[in-house]
Design an enzyme around this catalytic site. Sequence first.
Site, short mmCIF file in Angstrom:
data_model
loop_
_atom_site.label_atom_id
_atom_site.label_comp_id
_atom_site.label_asym_id
_atom_site.label_seq_id
_atom_site.Cartn_x
_atom_site.Cartn_y
_atom_site.Cartn_z
N CYS A 2 -1.57 3.33 -6.85
CA CYS A 2 -0.82 3.91 -7.97
C CYS A 2 0.56 4.41 -7.52
CB CYS A 2 -1.59 5.09 -8.53
SG CYS A 2 -3.25 4.66 -9.04
N ARG A 27 3.52 -1.77 -4.39
CA ARG A 27 2.31 -1.06 -3.95
C ARG A 27 1.04 -1.72 -4.49
NH1 ARG A 27 3.57 4.31 -2.23
NH2 ARG A 27 1.50 5.03 -2.76
N TRP A 74 -3.57 1.53 -10.21
CA TRP A 74 -4.46 0.61 -9.50
C TRP A 74 -5.85 1.17 -9.74
CZ3 TRP A 74 -7.97 0.67 -5.38
CH2 TRP A 74 -8.21 -0.57 -4.77
N ASN A 100 -1.91 10.22 -8.96
CA ASN A 100 -2.36 9.34 -7.87
C ASN A 100 -3.46 10.07 -7.14
OD1 ASN A 100 -0.24 7.73 -8.55
ND2 ASN A 100 0.80 7.85 -6.56
N GLY A 101 -4.47 9.35 -6.67
CA GLY A 101 -5.56 9.97 -5.92
C GLY A 101 -6.86 9.87 -6.69
N GLU A 481 -5.90 -11.10 13.18
CA GLU A 481 -4.78 -10.84 12.28
C GLU A 481 -4.37 -12.12 11.55
OE1 GLU A 481 -3.58 -8.49 10.90
OE2 GLU A 481 -1.57 -9.06 10.26
N LYS A 485 -4.34 -12.38 7.46
CA LYS A 485 -3.12 -12.75 6.73
C LYS A 485 -3.44 -13.90 5.77
CE LYS A 485 -1.04 -10.32 7.05
NZ LYS A 485 -0.91 -8.99 7.56
N GLU A 488 -5.78 -12.78 2.77
CA GLU A 488 -5.25 -11.85 1.78
C GLU A 488 -4.18 -12.46 0.88
OE1 GLU A 488 -3.71 -8.13 3.28
OE2 GLU A 488 -2.65 -9.09 4.89
N HIS A 504 -22.54 -19.50 19.30
CA HIS A 504 -23.61 -18.60 18.89
C HIS A 504 -23.70 -18.48 17.37
CE1 HIS A 504 -24.19 -17.62 23.07
NE2 HIS A 504 -22.87 -17.49 23.17
N LYS A 603 -0.57 -1.80 -1.45
CA LYS A 603 0.21 -1.60 -0.22
C LYS A 603 -0.25 -0.35 0.53
CE LYS A 603 3.40 -2.64 2.70
NZ LYS A 603 3.05 -3.73 3.61
O1 M6R Z 1 -0.63 1.59 5.72
P1 M6R Z 1 -1.71 1.21 6.71
O2 M6R Z 1 -1.19 0.53 7.91
O3 M6R Z 1 -2.58 2.38 7.08
O4 M6R Z 1 -2.62 0.18 5.92
C1 M6R Z 1 -3.79 -0.34 6.46
C2 M6R Z 1 -4.23 -1.56 5.70
O5 M6R Z 1 -4.51 -1.24 4.38
C3 M6R Z 1 -3.18 -2.69 5.73
O6 M6R Z 1 -2.85 -3.03 7.04
C4 M6R Z 1 -3.70 -3.93 5.00
O7 M6R Z 1 -4.74 -4.51 5.72
C5 M6R Z 1 -2.56 -4.90 4.74
N1 M6R Z 1 -2.71 -5.49 3.46
C6 M6R Z 1 -2.46 -5.96 5.75
O8 M6R Z 1 -1.57 -6.96 5.48
#
Ligand code: M6R
Length: 608
Positions: A2, A27, A74, A100-101, A481, A485, A488, A504, A603
């Site tokens: 949010c 975000r 969100w 927010n929260g 990673e 990527k 997502e 395995h 975000k």
């Molecule tokens: O803001 P942060 O680094 O704490 O966020 C952690 C994850 O939410 C963030 O890295 C998320 O996995 C991203 N979408 C990765 O691209």
Amino acid sequence: MCGIVGYTGGRPAQDILIEGLRRLEYRGYDSAGIAVEQGGKLEVVHRKGKVGGLAETVANLDIAGTCGIGHTRWATHGKPSERNAHPHTSCGGHIAVVHNGIIENYAELRDELTARGHEFTSDTDTEVVAHLVEEAYVDDLLQAVHEAAARLVGAYALAVVCDSEPGVIVAMRKDSPLVVGQGADGAYVASDMIALIDATRDVVVLGDGEAAKLAPEGIRYFSAFGEEIYEPKVTHVDWDVDLAEKGGYPDFMMKEIHEQPRVIRDTLAGRLVDGHLAIDELDLSHEELNLIDRVYVIACGTSYHAGLIAKNLIEGWARIPTEVEVASEFRYRNPIITPSTLVVAVSQSGETADTLAAIRDARVKGAKVFGITNVVGSPVARESDGVIYTKANKEIAVASTKSFLGQVVSLTLLAMLLAQSKGKLTTNQVRLLFRELADTAEQVEVILSDTAAIDEAALACKDARSALFIGRGMGSAISKEGALKLKEISYLHAEAYPAGEMKHGPIALLDDGFPVIAIATQSPVYDKLVSNLQESKARGAMVVAVATEGDEDIKQHADHVIYIPKVRDAFSAITASVPLQLFARSIAVARGCDVDQPRNLAKSVTVE
Ligand code: M6R
């Protein structure tokens, strides 16, 4: 997640709010809305979907009021819909709230308020706040918000307006960020500095429990106890004005990938003085650093992967046992922490709820906590004993790229510092490593200058339903990673496995054309990795290898080879991650996905 924006001053609020909401779009959100006070009445407009839709609706209305609040939602409580979009109002529509929260005791409060005759029009936790403020309101909105907040359990950043106090916005926060700033034409509040930078570069980051009362004539600040704060701490924001623009790139992700050489250079600038690492923000002497006998790296998502890379470096150079844990697990178990334990919390946004909770827990248990974050003044920065800022600048695309590289470089410096303090690296070794680390900026430029092989491999994989990323040692962390990527932003299922584990289980997945993406750079385990590629090829897999320039042999074991410059294994995460980012983006674009705002993702994950 949010986003909140609010404005009061001399200009019509609606355009300012819409522009602020656009700045917060990165975000991630599912609906948006505004409430503007006009002629003693609150005009509230919500829409499901993008801010553009809300802007179109608002443009057809005649709202000239100069004070209002806006929100991008969100969904947490209640599905994404117009009915659940903020702002939420009290029964008579006299109070409007954006939040927010998460209000954890909302169900109990809702029952209580319903029993007293309040009627709810949404499924959200937020709406209880509007009704609580309504009940508490006599003639002072600030007082009423204080009283309402006293009933709330959970995390909140709130902005509240009321039709009987024209021009006033009350902002208050606990565990969710809120910043306030005075512009030339009025006062602003937002959940993220980026929504304010056109108006002002000097902002006040509200502390936990603190409140601000915004009015056209100025802003007043109040402590958690309601006492006025006359000299709030002002933070200057020095980002580039164009950081929120794409700068000629097709999307923010591409722009941010291309910023990485600059991020490496900025993160390293001034860090080596006379052969010693200068990370004074950590505020620990070499003697104190020398006492550290255990390290935990806690983080989520991509930041967690930066932690996995750091484990290799800290254990390899400093010989300190290092565990890497996702923050949401760490916070609910009972890790072994002593006064000589160092906890390193890594978070791009500096707001991630699980990481923050883990920091608090670790500090209560007596650990020293270092934060590594990209956001100045963020909760992670404020709640850690020391902080290293990655110099990525604001990252807009939801998928982290440049901030990841900034984290890896910062963690590399930390590993070198610990090793030097423990006498495991000499001054000359540190100088040499630092020089090679600095060289990675140019090596990343080389990778970015020719992406044909990456695009070709991506095209070959774009119609796959699943992909396997493999690596060994440092390559194993990098592969995780790479897989994250890809999944997502392209919604293509991807899994990462240490290559030695293939036999395995995951090898059962392989058949004709199944993509196996391998981190096959020069390392002590290169030959072992090549054996795993042979096993994959034998089962018909389509192998894409990220390999070191000059390695001709690899062509026998791979269908597509992406060459990158030679670096020592310790720095391979910096160079090898870049083609994987480009590979994921290329596939996502080919599949028609929105690479900057992938579905369901946010975000900053400010809720548990
Ligand atoms: O803001 P942060 O680094 O704490 O966020 C952690 C994850 O939410 C963030 O890295 C998320 O996995 C991203 N979408 C990765 O691209």
